[in-house]
Design an enzyme around this catalytic site. Structure first.
Site, PDB file in Angstrom:
ATOM      1  N   GLU A  51       0.842  -1.194   0.000  1.00 27.39           N
ATOM      2  CA  GLU A  51       0.000   0.000   0.000  1.00 27.39           C
ATOM      3  C   GLU A  51       0.875   1.241   0.000  1.00 27.39           C
ATOM      4  OE1 GLU A  51      -2.364   0.190   3.659  1.00 27.39           O
ATOM      5  OE2 GLU A  51      -0.750   1.530   4.254  1.00 27.39           O
TER       6      GLU A  51
ATOM      7  N   CYS B 277      -2.873  -4.839   4.608  1.00 29.27           N
ATOM      8  CA  CYS B 277      -1.776  -5.700   5.046  1.00 29.27           C
ATOM      9  C   CYS B 277      -1.842  -7.121   4.506  1.00 29.27           C
ATOM     10  CB  CYS B 277      -1.710  -5.752   6.573  1.00 29.27           C
ATOM     11  SG  CYS B 277      -1.468  -4.133   7.303  1.00 29.27           S
TER      12      CYS B 277
ATOM     13  N   HIS C 141      -0.846 -12.286  11.148  1.00 29.84           N
ATOM     14  CA  HIS C 141      -0.519 -10.882  10.940  1.00 29.84           C
ATOM     15  C   HIS C 141      -0.384 -10.207  12.310  1.00 29.84           C
ATOM     16  CE1 HIS C 141      -0.277  -6.899   9.446  1.00 29.84           C
ATOM     17  NE2 HIS C 141      -1.403  -6.525  10.027  1.00 29.84           N
TER      18      HIS C 141
END
Ligand code: ZN
Lengths: 135, 348
Positions: free
Chosen positions: B81, B113, B237
């Site tokens: 991103e 993400c 994550h």
């Protein structure tokens, strides 16, 4: 590196800037960083594409405090002369270290970084740099 | 989804820039309570680094470990991103740096993400369908948080690359199963022309990170008849250190199976690279025959899961490029002022 940034010349140089790929004379061994028809040393036309190794030796270096255009925020920077195992000498920036970490004769490896930004067009110029090996 | 028998991880690599800023230094500047920091410190890219340079570095390590020629690669997809160009693909530049030929598919992917694991879905499918032999899936970011925003404490820089190829016992690992779970969830976004993203505070936890992470991890296990005891390492994550550990607790995963993948405490949240860097760290120590569950999370929102079985090739391949711990060791601490300069936050 103190060349003036111009899109066509950067684009033509990308083979060497991106991959350290140049033209080796198969008769005398001279290495050329740009495309050529004739060897600049022996005039042979037998030139073959070759990629320089990723490990080089530092010959000497200097710390540059005078910015080149569009590189004003990245001061000071280190410029080094390095030598490949078979004796090709090339000039380039050294990154990821302080000048006091360096000594002539030490091993460096190639990496790939931003070299600058072209002012008006805002195009990013990428290319090789050298840095101490990651142990 | 049915069992995959058609692709594996031939090489992997991660990259961490050498600069670190401590969360306590950011707290000092903004007068925040130093007792409640989400991480210890985060990795900060140098002025001459960006998503493209870090992708190239991580991918180079993946190629070294794979021991293949770059001209054999037929796909390069980068999830990020923080593309250096709003319009101009990052993948083509990385391809030319690495010596990957023009006969390649390439696109930059976006999904906050989880964009890096989205690249893994695409590249493993291209390999699995026989359209290409080898492909690169990369997650990389130079994540930005607005000064004095909660995200500024964790938004970090890093990259990770997986070189995907045909299945083989000589691979680093083989891909057994995949899964994806996405919904429309407004937990985090950035409109065009805005410099920094906006997030919805506490909403980022329960309905966002936990709902998707847990749904994805539970489903891939259940669908394929696995339980927690069949998996040796869980990689989640990591927007901070607490979230992945809480997810593990809810799923009944022993801490010893989740802690080896935790990287956020020492490098921060590297966004699209985050779970893939955690995977790299686990591959640095995993043994043949062990099984890894990778579950990413991306705001907006969704999670991708993969079950990987570690193969025999890991033993001789892992030492062909720098490991996570080696990259972590080149640490140079910087203060808030240098951090602002490095990340181009000084604007007049
Ligand atoms: Zn010659």
């Amino acid at each position: 590196m103190s060349f003036r940034i111009r899109i066509p010349s950067i684009w033509r140089a990308k083979r060497f800037l991106y991959r350290l790929e140049g033209y080796r004379c198969s008769r005398c061994g001279e290495f050329h960083t740009h495309s050529r028809y004739v060897c600049r040393r022996c005039r042979s036309r037998e030139l073959t594409l070759e990629r320089l190794p990723t490990r080089v030796r530092l010959v000497d270096y200097t710390v540059v405090h005078q910015a080149t255009r569009n590189n004003e925020d990245n001061l000071p920077f280190i410029v080094g002369l390095v030598e490949t195992p078979d004796g090709v000498k090339i000039l380039g920036q050294i990154t990821d270290c302080e000048p006091e970490d360096l000594a002539p004769g030490m091993e460096l490896e190639t990496t790939f970084r931003r070299i600058g930004v072209d002012g008006d067009a805002n195009i990013i110029v990428y290319g090789y740099k050298f840095r101490p090996e990651i142990h | 989804m049915p069992r995959h028998v058609d692709s594996g991880i031939v090489g992997y690599g991660c990259y961490i820039p050498r600069y670190r800023i401590k969360a306590s230094e950011i707290a000092r500047v903004w007068g925040r309570d130093k007792a409640e920091l989400p991480i210890k410190e985060k990795a900060v890219a140098a002025m001459d680094e960006d998503t493209i340079t870090m992708s190239a570095e991580a991918a180079r390590y993946a190629i070294w470990r794979a021991g293949i020629e770059p001209r054999q690669i037929g796909a390069i997809h980068i999830g990020t991103e923080s593309k250096p160009y709003a319009v101009k693909p990052s993948g083509t530049i990385v391809a030319e740096i690495l010596g990957i030929p023009p006969t390649t598919t390439s696109a930059d992917l976006e999904f906050a993400c989880k964009a890096g694991t989205e690249a893994l879905h695409i590249v493993s499918s291209l390999v699995g369908s026989g359209r290409i032999k080898y492909g690169l899936a990369i997650g990389a970011d130079t994540a930005q948080g607005r000064p004095n925003d909660a995200l500024e404490f964790t938004a970090a820089s890093g990259a990770a690359a997986l070189l995907v190829g045909p299945p083989s016992s000589n691979n680093v690992a083989n891909i057994e199963h995949s899964f994806s779970f996405v919904t429309d969830t407004p937990d985090f976004w950035r409109r065009s022309y805005e410099r920094y993203p906006v997030h919805t505070g506490r909403f980022t936890g329960e309905p966002a990170y936990f709902y998707h992470t847990l749904s994805s991890a539970r489903n891939i296990l259940m669908e394929n008849g696995y339980s927690v005891s069949d998996i040796d390492y869980f990689v989640f994550h990591q927007p901070n250190v607490k979230f992945p550990l809480t997810a593990a607790k809810v799923l009944g995963i022993p801490m010893s199976k989740v802690e080896p993948a935790i990287v956020a405490g020492e490098i921060g949240n590297t966004y699209a690279a985050c779970s893939l860097i955690g995977l790299s760290k686990v591959l640095d120590i995993a043994s043949p025959g062990q099984r890894i569950l990778l579950t990413s999370y991306g705001s907006g929102a969704g999670s991708d899961s993969f079950i990987l079985s570690v193969a025999d090739g890991i033993v001789e391949r892992r030492d062909k490029a720098p490991r996570y711990e080696q990259l972590l060791r080149r640490r140079v601490e910087i203060d808030y002022a240098i951090y602002l300069k490095n990340r181009d936050k000084v604007r007049v």
